[in-house]
Design an enzyme around this catalytic site. Structure first.
Site, short mmCIF file in Angstrom:
data_model
loop_
_atom_site.label_atom_id
_atom_site.label_comp_id
_atom_site.label_asym_id
_atom_site.label_seq_id
_atom_site.Cartn_x
_atom_site.Cartn_y
_atom_site.Cartn_z
N CYS A 260 -1.81 -5.53 -0.14
CA CYS A 260 -1.48 -5.68 -1.57
C CYS A 260 -2.36 -6.68 -2.32
CB CYS A 260 -0.03 -6.10 -1.71
SG CYS A 260 1.11 -4.87 -1.07
N1 NAD Z 1 2.74 -2.73 2.84
C1 NAD Z 1 3.30 -3.41 1.86
O1 NAD Z 1 3.68 -4.54 2.04
C2 NAD Z 1 3.50 -2.80 0.48
C3 NAD Z 1 4.40 -3.41 -0.38
C4 NAD Z 1 4.61 -2.87 -1.64
C5 NAD Z 1 3.87 -1.76 -2.03
N2 NAD Z 1 2.96 -1.18 -1.18
C6 NAD Z 1 2.25 -0.01 -1.65
O2 NAD Z 1 2.88 1.15 -1.12
C7 NAD Z 1 1.90 2.14 -0.85
C8 NAD Z 1 2.00 2.56 0.62
O3 NAD Z 1 1.67 1.44 1.40
P1 NAD Z 1 2.06 1.31 2.93
O4 NAD Z 1 1.84 -0.12 3.28
O5 NAD Z 1 3.39 1.92 3.21
O6 NAD Z 1 0.91 2.22 3.61
P2 NAD Z 1 0.81 2.66 5.14
O7 NAD Z 1 -0.62 2.86 5.42
O8 NAD Z 1 1.62 1.75 6.00
O9 NAD Z 1 1.55 4.05 5.18
C9 NAD Z 1 1.06 5.20 4.59
C10 NAD Z 1 1.44 6.40 5.48
O10 NAD Z 1 1.02 7.58 4.81
C11 NAD Z 1 0.45 8.46 5.77
N3 NAD Z 1 -0.39 9.41 5.06
C12 NAD Z 1 -1.67 9.25 4.62
N4 NAD Z 1 -2.06 10.35 3.95
C13 NAD Z 1 -1.02 11.21 3.96
C14 NAD Z 1 -0.80 12.47 3.40
N5 NAD Z 1 -1.74 13.08 2.70
N6 NAD Z 1 0.39 13.07 3.58
C15 NAD Z 1 1.39 12.45 4.30
N7 NAD Z 1 1.24 11.24 4.84
C16 NAD Z 1 0.06 10.62 4.68
C17 NAD Z 1 -0.27 7.55 6.73
O11 NAD Z 1 -0.51 8.19 7.97
C18 NAD Z 1 0.71 6.39 6.83
O12 NAD Z 1 1.67 6.61 7.86
C19 NAD Z 1 0.55 1.54 -1.25
O13 NAD Z 1 0.26 1.90 -2.56
C20 NAD Z 1 0.83 0.06 -1.18
O14 NAD Z 1 -0.02 -0.66 -2.05
C21 NAD Z 1 2.78 -1.68 0.09
#
Ligand code: NAD
Length: 419
Positions: A260
Site C-alpha cells: 500500500c
Molecule cells: N494487503 C493489504 O494490506 C491491503 C490493504 C488495503 C487495500 N489493499 C488493496 O486491495 C487490493 C488487493 O490487494 P491484496 O493485498 O489482497 O492482493 P494479493 O496479491 O494478496 O491478492 C490478490 C489475489 O488475486 C489473485 N488474482 C490475480 N489476478 C486475478 C484474476 N484475474 N482473477 C482472479 N484472481 C486473480 C492473485 O492470485 C491473488 O491471490 C489492492 O488494490 C491493494 O492495494 C491491500
C-alpha cells in the site's frame, strides 16, 4: 446460489470472505491460482489473518468455497473485486488486472448484480474504467445493476482492528448503488460510512495512505538530521508522543514496505497530472522514503568501520528480519530487499534470519539460524517478536538497529548503532 462472490483471494479477499461467511452469507472466492483454490477448499489458509481452523470450519459448514471459474459469478448476488493494483516499472498505475477481470465480469453480468471495487486506486477508476466496461453488456447502472467503490482498510497482522470492525466507506455511482452496497456491508461489518460518490471513497483510501507516507517521510528525514546532531531521535519521538493531543507518533525505519504505502500515493500523483496539478508532498515523501535503504547501507558501513575496522566488502552481515513489518511473512516492497541488494553490490556477504520467511528465492537466500558470533555485523531491519534483542547486545555483536528493537538509549553506544 452464492450471496457474495469475491474476485481475488489474497490479503484482502480472504479476510473479507471470512467476515461475510461468519455473518451467515454463502461466499465464493474466485481466484486465478488453482493451487490457492485447492488450499482454500481444503480449509488451509495461506493468509495469516485467517486461521486454518476458522477457514476449515467455514468450508465444512459450506459457507465458503473457492473456484477458478468466472462462470460461477452468474449465480452470485454481489461481486466484490479485491485484485492487485500495482505500479508499472515507470511508477504509473497498472490497472490491467482489474480491467481484464471487469471484462470477464461484464460477460457474466445480469440484472440485479451488485459490483463493488475494493482495490486501492485513483479517484475516477470506478466511473471511468469499470462502468463503461460493465455497461458494454447492455445493462444500465442504477437500473439493471449497481456499482460502487468501497476501499479495504485491513492492516495485515493486526488483531485489534480487523475487516469486521474497521468502518467501511461506501460510495456508489447512483444513490441506489450506495444503498445497495451499504446494505450488503452493513449485514457483515460493524459500521458503514456512506459517501456521495465512488470518487470520494477512492480518494478516502488514498488520503489515509498518503497521510502515512508523508508522516513517515518526516520522521525519516529528522532521523537523518539527528544522526549528524548526535541526538537519539527515538527518545524524541517517544517524548513527543506523551503529548495527549495534536501529535501522532510515527517511527523512522529502513524504508516503506507492503502493497500500500509505497505504491498507492503515486496513483494520485499520476491522476493529478491530468489536472495540471503536481502532488509535491507525495513526491517529496517518496524521495525521502526511497532514500532510506541507502542511508541504512551507509550506517552499516560506518558501524563496521568503527566496530570492526572493516569495510563492507568481504564482511559477513546478518540481516535480522526481512518481512516488511513484524509478525507477518509479507515481503512485498520490503525495504530489506533493496538493502540486501545494496549491501551485496558493495561486496558484503549477506545472510538473513526471519522466523516468518524461510526463503527468498529471488535472492537465492534461505533463513539461517541466529548465530551472532558468525557475523561481523547484525542489521535489525524488521523487529519480529520472539527474538532476544538484549541477548544480541550482551553477546557483543556489532548491531545496527533500524527499529529501536534493542531499546538502547543514546544515539550511539559502542555496540549499537541506531537509525
Ligand atoms: N494487503 C493489504 O494490506 C491491503 C490493504 C488495503 C487495500 N489493499 C488493496 O486491495 C487490493 C488487493 O490487494 P491484496 O493485498 O489482497 O492482493 P494479493 O496479491 O494478496 O491478492 C490478490 C489475489 O488475486 C489473485 N488474482 C490475480 N489476478 C486475478 C484474476 N484475474 N482473477 C482472479 N484472481 C486473480 C492473485 O492470485 C491473488 O491471490 C489492492 O488494490 C491493494 O492495494 C491491500
Amino acid at each position: 446460489m452464492t450471496d457474495v462472490a469475491i474476485v481475488g483471494a489474497g490479503y484482502v479477499g480472504v479476510p473479507l470472505a471470512q467476515v461475510f461467511a461468519e455473518a451467515g452469507r454463502s461466499v465464493l472466492l474466485v481466484e486465478r491460482d488453482a493451487e490457492r483454490v485447492a488450499q482454500l477448499n481444503r480449509g488451509e489458509s495461506y493468509i495469516e489473518d485467517v486461521s486454518s481452523e476458522v477457514l476449515k470450519r467455514l468450508v465444512d459448514e459450506q459457507r465458503l468455497r473457492a473456484t477458478t471459474d468466472y462462470d460461477e459469478l452468474r449465480d452470485a448476488d454481489a461481486i466484490l473485486i479485491a485484485l492487485p493494483t500495482p505500479l508499472s516499472k515507470q511508477r504509473e498505475p497498472d490497472l490491467s488486472i482489474v480491467k481484464a477481470a471487469t471484462e470477464e465480469i461484464a460477460k457474466r453480468l445480469r440484472k440485479g448484480h451488485l459490483v463493488v471495487l475494493e482495490s486501492t486506486t485513483y479517484p475516477g477508476t470506478t466511473r471511468e474504467e469499470l462502468l463503461p466496461r460493465l455497461e458494454a453488456s447492455g445493462l444500465k447502472v442504477g437500473e439493471d445493476f449497481n456499482l460502487a467503490f468501497s476501499p479495504e482498510r485491513v492492516d495485515p497482522g493486526r488483531e485489534d482492528w480487523t475487516t469486521k470492525n474497521v468502518p467501511k466507506v461506501v460510495g456508489g455511482i447512483t444513490e441506489a448503488c450506495t444503498d445497495r452496497a451499504a446494505e450488503l456491508y452493513g449485514s457483515a461489518v460493524d459500521t458503514v460510512h456512506r459517501v456521495t460518490s465512488p470518487e470520494s471513497a477512492e480518494l478516502t483510501k488514498l488520503l489515509e495512505n498518503i497521510f502515512r507516507s508523508v508522516n513517515i517521510a518526516l520522521v525519516n528525514e529528522l532521523a537523518q538530521l539527528c544522526e549528524r546532531m548526535k541526538i537519539d531521535f527515538w527518545e524524541v519521538v517517544e517524548a513527543a508522543a506523551t503529548k495527549p493531543f495534536g501529535f501522532m507518533s510515527f517511527k523512522p525505519g529502513p524504508g516503506l514496505g507492503g502493497h500500500c504505502i509505497p505504491i498507492d500515493p503515486f496513483y494520485l500523483t499520476w491522476k493529478a497530472r491530468e489536472y495540471d496539478f503536481y502532488t509535491e508532498f507525495i513526491e517529496l515523501a517518496g524521495k525521502v522514503n526511497e532514500n532510506m535503504p541507502y542511508h541504512c547501507r551507509s550506517l552499516i558501513s560506518q558501524a563496521l568501520n568503527h566496530g570492526k575496522q572493516r569495510s563492507l566488502k568481504g564482511s559477513q552481515v546478518l540481516v535480522l528480519g526481512v518481512a516488511y513489518k513484524p509478525g507477518i511473512s509479507d515481503m512485498r516492497e520490503s525495504p530489506a530487499l533493496k538493502l540486501i541488494e545494496l549491501l551485496q553490490a558493495a561486496g558484503a556477504e549477506i545472510s538473513y534470519h526471519d522466523p516468518h520467511v524461510s526463503e527468498l528465492p529471488e535472492l537465492g537466500l534461505a533463513s539461517v539460524p541466529l548465530e551472532p558470533e558468525r557475523f561481523d555485523c547484525i542489521a535489525i531491519v524488521t523487529d519480529h517478536a520472539g527474538i532476544d534483542y538484549q541477548a544480541l547486545v550482551d553477546d557483543g555483536a556489532v548491531i545496527v538497529d533500524f527499529r529501536n528493537a534493542t531499546g538502547e538509549k543514546g544515539r550511539l553506544s559502542d555496540k549499537v548503532w541506531k537509525l
